[in-house]
Design a protein around this motif. Structure first.
Motif, PDB file in Angstrom:
ATOM      1  N   ASP A 205       0.851  -1.199   0.000  1.00 50.50           N
ATOM      2  CA  ASP A 205       0.000   0.000   0.000  1.00 50.50           C
ATOM      3  C   ASP A 205       0.887   1.250   0.000  1.00 50.50           C
ATOM      4  O   ASP A 205       0.848   2.065   0.921  1.00 50.50           O
ATOM      5  CB  ASP A 205      -0.916  -0.030   1.232  1.00 50.50           C
ATOM      6  N   GLU A 206       1.679   1.388  -1.063  1.00 49.82           N
ATOM      7  CA  GLU A 206       2.662   2.470  -1.113  1.00 49.82           C
ATOM      8  C   GLU A 206       2.016   3.854  -1.119  1.00 49.82           C
ATOM      9  O   GLU A 206       2.545   4.798  -0.533  1.00 49.82           O
ATOM     10  CB  GLU A 206       3.553   2.301  -2.347  1.00 49.82           C
ATOM     11  N   ASP A 207       0.876   3.976  -1.767  1.00 49.25           N
ATOM     12  CA  ASP A 207       0.210   5.278  -1.815  1.00 49.25           C
ATOM     13  C   ASP A 207      -0.706   5.509  -0.616  1.00 49.25           C
ATOM     14  O   ASP A 207      -1.320   6.566  -0.491  1.00 49.25           O
ATOM     15  CB  ASP A 207      -0.584   5.435  -3.115  1.00 49.25           C
ATOM     16  N   GLN A 208      -0.795   4.518   0.271  1.00 47.44           N
ATOM     17  CA  GLN A 208      -1.579   4.584   1.508  1.00 47.44           C
ATOM     18  C   GLN A 208      -3.074   4.813   1.265  1.00 47.44           C
ATOM     19  O   GLN A 208      -3.789   5.271   2.157  1.00 47.44           O
ATOM     20  CB  GLN A 208      -1.027   5.663   2.445  1.00 47.44           C
ATOM     21  N   MET A 209      -3.527   4.472   0.058  1.00 46.83           N
ATOM     22  CA  MET A 209      -4.952   4.587  -0.233  1.00 46.83           C
ATOM     23  C   MET A 209      -5.754   3.574   0.580  1.00 46.83           C
ATOM     24  O   MET A 209      -6.834   3.884   1.090  1.00 46.83           O
ATOM     25  CB  MET A 209      -5.186   4.372  -1.734  1.00 46.83           C
ATOM     26  N   HIS A 242       0.525   2.087  11.618  1.00 49.55           N
ATOM     27  CA  HIS A 242       0.935   3.295  10.888  1.00 49.55           C
ATOM     28  C   HIS A 242       1.861   4.171  11.727  1.00 49.55           C
ATOM     29  O   HIS A 242       2.242   5.267  11.294  1.00 49.55           O
ATOM     30  CB  HIS A 242      -0.320   4.092  10.492  1.00 49.55           C
ATOM     31  N   LYS A 243       2.177   3.692  12.936  1.00 46.15           N
ATOM     32  CA  LYS A 243       3.033   4.412  13.886  1.00 46.15           C
ATOM     33  C   LYS A 243       2.469   5.787  14.247  1.00 46.15           C
ATOM     34  O   LYS A 243       3.210   6.756  14.502  1.00 46.15           O
ATOM     35  CB  LYS A 243       4.465   4.535  13.352  1.00 46.15           C
ATOM     36  N   ASP A 244       1.148   5.867  14.261  1.00 44.10           N
ATOM     37  CA  ASP A 244       0.461   7.084  14.690  1.00 44.10           C
ATOM     38  C   ASP A 244       0.085   6.884  16.163  1.00 44.10           C
ATOM     39  O   ASP A 244      -1.056   6.579  16.504  1.00 44.10           O
ATOM     40  CB  ASP A 244      -0.789   7.302  13.829  1.00 44.10           C
TER      41      ASP A 244
END
Length: 303
Positions: A205-209, A242-244
């Motif tokens: 998911d490189e574009d994080q869509m 996502h390390k959020d």
């Protein structure tokens, strides 16, 4: 004595016939391996006429299709269906022959009739699903699962398989619909398969869509269903992926409050944030944990 001699003779003849059949099978399989399908077909036809088992059938079937002998394949499969009328995969094979020979309408009718007439048995649903899956007919495989759920009144039937189909078709919105369907009753046993489905969706998911879709879908659902612990847990988990960690901390607090875990999730998040060098969030989480502990000791209520 004569009867015994006759029995021995019959036994020897049977062994001889079996040995001959085994040799024919070995030769036919070698022809198949060498892609000499015309020679393989000649032997498979003879073997299959005597013993229409599924092992020989599929080599015979594949050989006929490889030679584009669709009329012969249709006749052979129809005979197999007559011999084994309750085996659904043979009927899918028949539709596949129609499709390959250019008879799309006949193929579609064959497949739709199979789904329409699907027996109300989980084993039948699984068999038909597997038959469509093996032929890469993912849309029909999905229809089979959904029909099975309806006739068996089981909204959780073959969830793992349904996730696989949606992933193969890159239908991320459908994956998230199924995730919400899994967690709507807030049962913890469905949390792990939901996590697995989302994790698979986030691969490459490189574009994080996909992440954005998962996050937004879960966030909206949580706002409408704030007491759903499974949804909070998924948000907590996906934020960590996502390390959020600040957002994960908010979910950890919400989970601790609703489950009365006395700050266990918050402390867990504090350690994870520290391990990933987000010391600010880690300190905030520890302060929250300490504050809850002090309020608990004083008999107060932490807000």
């Amino acid at each position: 004595m004569k009867r015994f001699a006759c029995l021995i003779c019959l036994l020897l003849c049977s062994i001889s016939l079996f040995a001959q059949q085994s040799q024919d099978e070995q030769l036919a399989l070698q022809y198949y391996k060498d892609k000499e399908y015309d020679k393989a077909i000649e032997l498979f036809e003879k073997i299959h006429a005597k013993n229409p088992n599924s092992y020989i059938y599929y080599y015979y079937y594949s050989s006929l299709l490889s030679m584009e002998r669709y009329t012969d394949a249709e006749k052979m499969v129809k005979k197999q269906v007559r011999n084994f009328p309750n085996v659904l995969r043979y009927k899918v094979d028949l539709g596949n022959v129609y499709e390959l020979s250019g008879e799309q309408n006949k193929a579609e009718k064959q497949f739709q009739d199979l789904i329409k007439d699907l027996p109300a048995k989980e084993s039948s649903v699984l068999e038909l699903y597997n038959a469509f899956y093996a032929r890469l007919k993912y849309d029909y495989a999905i229809e089979t699962i959904l029909k099975g759920r309806k006739i068996l009144n089981n909204n959780y039937l073959l969830s793992k398989e349904l996730f696989t189909m949606y992933q193969n078709l890159h239908q991320n919105s459908k994956i998230m619909e199924e995730v919400l369907s899994l967690i709507k009753e807030d049962k913890q046993e469905y949390l792990e398969p939901a996590e697995t489905a989302i994790q698979n969706m986030l691969l490459d998911d490189e574009d994080q869509m996909a992440y954005g879709l998962a996050h937004t879908t879960l966030q909206k659902y949580s706002q409408k269903n704030p007491s759903n612990i499974c949804c909070l847990s998924l948000l907590y988990w996906i934020y960590q992926l996502h390390k959020d960690y600040p957002s994960a901390l908010l979910m950890a607090k919400a989970i601790d409050k609703r489950t009365k875990l006395e700050g266990i999730k918050t402390y867990e998040l504090a350690r994870t944030a520290a391990d990933n060098k987000d010391y600010e969030t880690s300190i905030e989480a520890l302060n929250y944990k300490i504050g809850r502990a002090l309020h608990h000791q004083q008999g107060g209520r932490c807000t």
